[in-house]
Design an enzyme around this catalytic site. Structure first.
Site, PDB file in Angstrom:
ATOM      1  CG  PHE A  63     -13.000   1.899   7.864  1.00 44.50           C
ATOM      2  CD1 PHE A  63     -12.533   1.254   6.725  1.00 44.50           C
ATOM      3  CD2 PHE A  63     -13.684   1.152   8.811  1.00 44.50           C
ATOM      4  CE1 PHE A  63     -12.740  -0.108   6.525  1.00 44.50           C
ATOM      5  CE2 PHE A  63     -13.902  -0.211   8.629  1.00 44.50           C
ATOM      6  CZ  PHE A  63     -13.429  -0.844   7.477  1.00 44.50           C
TER       7      PHE A  63
ATOM      8  CE  LYS B 243      -4.040  -1.943   2.437  1.00 47.09           C
ATOM      9  NZ  LYS B 243      -4.799  -1.835   3.716  1.00 47.09           N
TER      10      LYS B 243
ATOM     11  CG  HIS C  28      -5.363  -5.895  -0.086  1.00 39.06           C
ATOM     12  ND1 HIS C  28      -6.568  -5.866   0.586  1.00 39.06           N
ATOM     13  CD2 HIS C  28      -5.516  -6.799  -1.092  1.00 39.06           C
ATOM     14  CE1 HIS C  28      -7.408  -6.713  -0.009  1.00 39.06           C
ATOM     15  NE2 HIS C  28      -6.794  -7.280  -1.026  1.00 39.06           N
TER      16      HIS C  28
ATOM     17  CD  GLU D 162      -9.153  -8.956  -2.924  1.00 37.44           C
ATOM     18  OE1 GLU D 162      -7.962  -9.312  -2.775  1.00 37.44           O
ATOM     19  OE2 GLU D 162      -9.906  -8.722  -1.969  1.00 37.44           O
TER      20      GLU D 162
ATOM     21  CG  ASN E 138      -3.346  -2.164   7.177  1.00 41.64           C
ATOM     22  OD1 ASN E 138      -3.210  -1.716   6.035  1.00 41.64           O
ATOM     23  ND2 ASN E 138      -4.401  -2.837   7.561  1.00 41.64           N
TER      24      ASN E 138
ATOM     25  CE1 TYR F 270      -9.189  -2.993   1.221  1.00 41.53           C
ATOM     26  CE2 TYR F 270      -8.518  -0.951   0.165  1.00 41.53           C
ATOM     27  CZ  TYR F 270      -8.206  -2.088   0.878  1.00 41.53           C
ATOM     28  OH  TYR F 270      -6.904  -2.333   1.257  1.00 41.53           O
TER      29      TYR F 270
ATOM     30  NE  ARG G 160      -6.180 -12.007   5.768  1.00 42.11           N
ATOM     31  CZ  ARG G 160      -6.805 -10.828   5.767  1.00 42.11           C
ATOM     32  NH1 ARG G 160      -6.738 -10.017   4.719  1.00 42.11           N
ATOM     33  NH2 ARG G 160      -7.485 -10.433   6.814  1.00 42.11           N
TER      34      ARG G 160
ATOM     35  CB  THR H 101      -6.898  -5.457  10.475  1.00 44.80           C
ATOM     36  OG1 THR H 101      -7.482  -6.619   9.889  1.00 44.80           O
ATOM     37  CG2 THR H 101      -7.198  -4.252   9.615  1.00 44.80           C
TER      38      THR H 101
HETATM   39  P1  IDP Z   1      -7.580  -6.614   6.238  1.00 51.30           P
HETATM   40  O1  IDP Z   1      -6.762  -5.669   5.380  1.00 51.30           O
HETATM   41  O2  IDP Z   1      -6.781  -7.142   7.383  1.00 51.30           O
HETATM   42  O3  IDP Z   1      -8.253  -7.698   5.438  1.00 51.30           O
HETATM   43  P2  IDP Z   1     -10.212  -5.381   6.450  1.00 51.30           P
HETATM   44  O4  IDP Z   1     -11.108  -5.516   7.637  1.00 51.30           O
HETATM   45  O5  IDP Z   1     -10.586  -6.103   5.200  1.00 51.30           O
HETATM   46  O6  IDP Z   1      -8.729  -5.738   6.919  1.00 51.30           O
HETATM   47  O7  IDP Z   1     -10.115  -3.824   6.142  1.00 51.30           O
HETATM   48  C1  IDP Z   1      -9.565  -3.353   4.929  1.00 51.30           C
HETATM   49  C2  IDP Z   1      -8.649  -2.194   5.218  1.00 51.30           C
HETATM   50  O8  IDP Z   1      -9.429  -1.105   5.720  1.00 51.30           O
HETATM   51  C3  IDP Z   1      -7.621  -2.456   6.310  1.00 51.30           C
HETATM   52  O9  IDP Z   1      -6.465  -3.119   5.812  1.00 51.30           O
HETATM   53  C4  IDP Z   1      -7.314  -1.067   6.806  1.00 51.30           C
HETATM   54  O10 IDP Z   1      -6.409  -0.391   5.935  1.00 51.30           O
HETATM   55  C5  IDP Z   1      -8.675  -0.380   6.684  1.00 51.30           C
HETATM   56  N1  IDP Z   1      -9.456  -0.400   7.934  1.00 51.30           N
HETATM   57  C6  IDP Z   1     -10.131  -1.449   8.456  1.00 51.30           C
HETATM   58  N2  IDP Z   1     -10.747  -1.108   9.590  1.00 51.30           N
HETATM   59  C7  IDP Z   1     -10.472   0.201   9.803  1.00 51.30           C
HETATM   60  C8  IDP Z   1     -10.830   1.163  10.829  1.00 51.30           C
HETATM   61  O11 IDP Z   1     -11.561   0.858  11.785  1.00 51.30           O
HETATM   62  N3  IDP Z   1     -10.331   2.407  10.666  1.00 51.30           N
HETATM   63  C9  IDP Z   1      -9.559   2.787   9.641  1.00 51.30           C
HETATM   64  N4  IDP Z   1      -9.192   1.929   8.641  1.00 51.30           N
HETATM   65  C10 IDP Z   1      -9.649   0.661   8.735  1.00 51.30           C
HETATM   66 MG    MG Z   2      -9.775  -7.575   4.009  1.00 49.79          MG
END
Ligand code: IDP
Ligand code: MG
Length: 153
Positions: free
Chosen positions: A58, A10, A116, A127, A113, A50, A86, A92
């Site tokens: 968010f 990212k 992805h 995807e 983070n 997404y 994963r 996350t």
């Molecule tokens: P993942 O990337 O671990 O699969 P997901 O729940 O699919 O996590 O969320 C997608 C992306 O959205 C996350 O990687 C993160 O960048 C962002 N994200 C998820 N939850 C939050 C939040 O509560 N606040 C801000 N960003 C979030």
């Molecule tokens: Mg995800």
């Protein structure tokens, strides 16, 4: 055919000079790199990637984040690669992710983070199609495949 997954370094991963480090981990684990593209993601494409999160508070911030700077989009192939990547990525949010994982070792932010990764074979297939044409995914045999997977398990 072995499983494939979409992994995106990212914008924060690029700005923080961590693309090589993240790729190195997947490469050294033994996954096969099947495709790669350095690109700027449009807001529209980020919304598609997404889409499952579109009702979340968010979502708009997430779309802005992913489309704010270049990313490195990759496809990796191995038996069980989705589960393994994963677990290598970690939880996350950086502050929750275990040390030893990518997110746990390199970040302490919530949304920023670094990486992805697809979370199921179905999402991986969808995807990958968003980012690559079939002819951009390379099918080849790794030279060390016999040593990687062993013959005694
Ligand atoms: P993942 O990337 O671990 O699969 P997901 O729940 O699919 O996590 O969320 C997608 C992306 O959205 C996350 O990687 C993160 O960048 C962002 N994200 C998820 N939850 C939050 C939040 O509560 N606040 C801000 N960003 C979030
Ligand atoms: Mg995800």
């Amino acid at each position: 055919m072995a499983e494939r997954t979409l992994i995106i370094i990212k914008p924060d991963g690029i700005h923080r000079h961590l693309a090589g480090e993240i790729i190195r981990r997947f490469e050294k684990k033994g996954f096969k790199l099947a495709a790669a593209k350095f690109m700027q993601v449009s807001e529209e494409l980020a919304r598609q990637l997404y889409a499952v999160h579109q009702s979340k508070p968010f979502f708009e911030g997430l779309v802005k984040y992913l489309s704010s700077a270049p990313v490195l989009v990759t496809v990796w192939q191995a038996q069980g690669v989705i589960d393994m990547t994963r677990r290598m990525m970690g939880a996350t949010f950086g502050y929750d992710a275990e040390p030893g994982t990518i997110r746990g070792d390199f970040g302490c932010s919530k949304g920023y983070n670094l990486v992805h990764g697809s979370d199921s074979p179905e999402s991986a297939e969808q995807e990958i199609k968003l980012f690559f044409r079939p002819d951009e995914i390379i099918d080849y045999e790794l030279a060390d495949v016999d040593w990687l997977y062993g013959k005694n398990d």
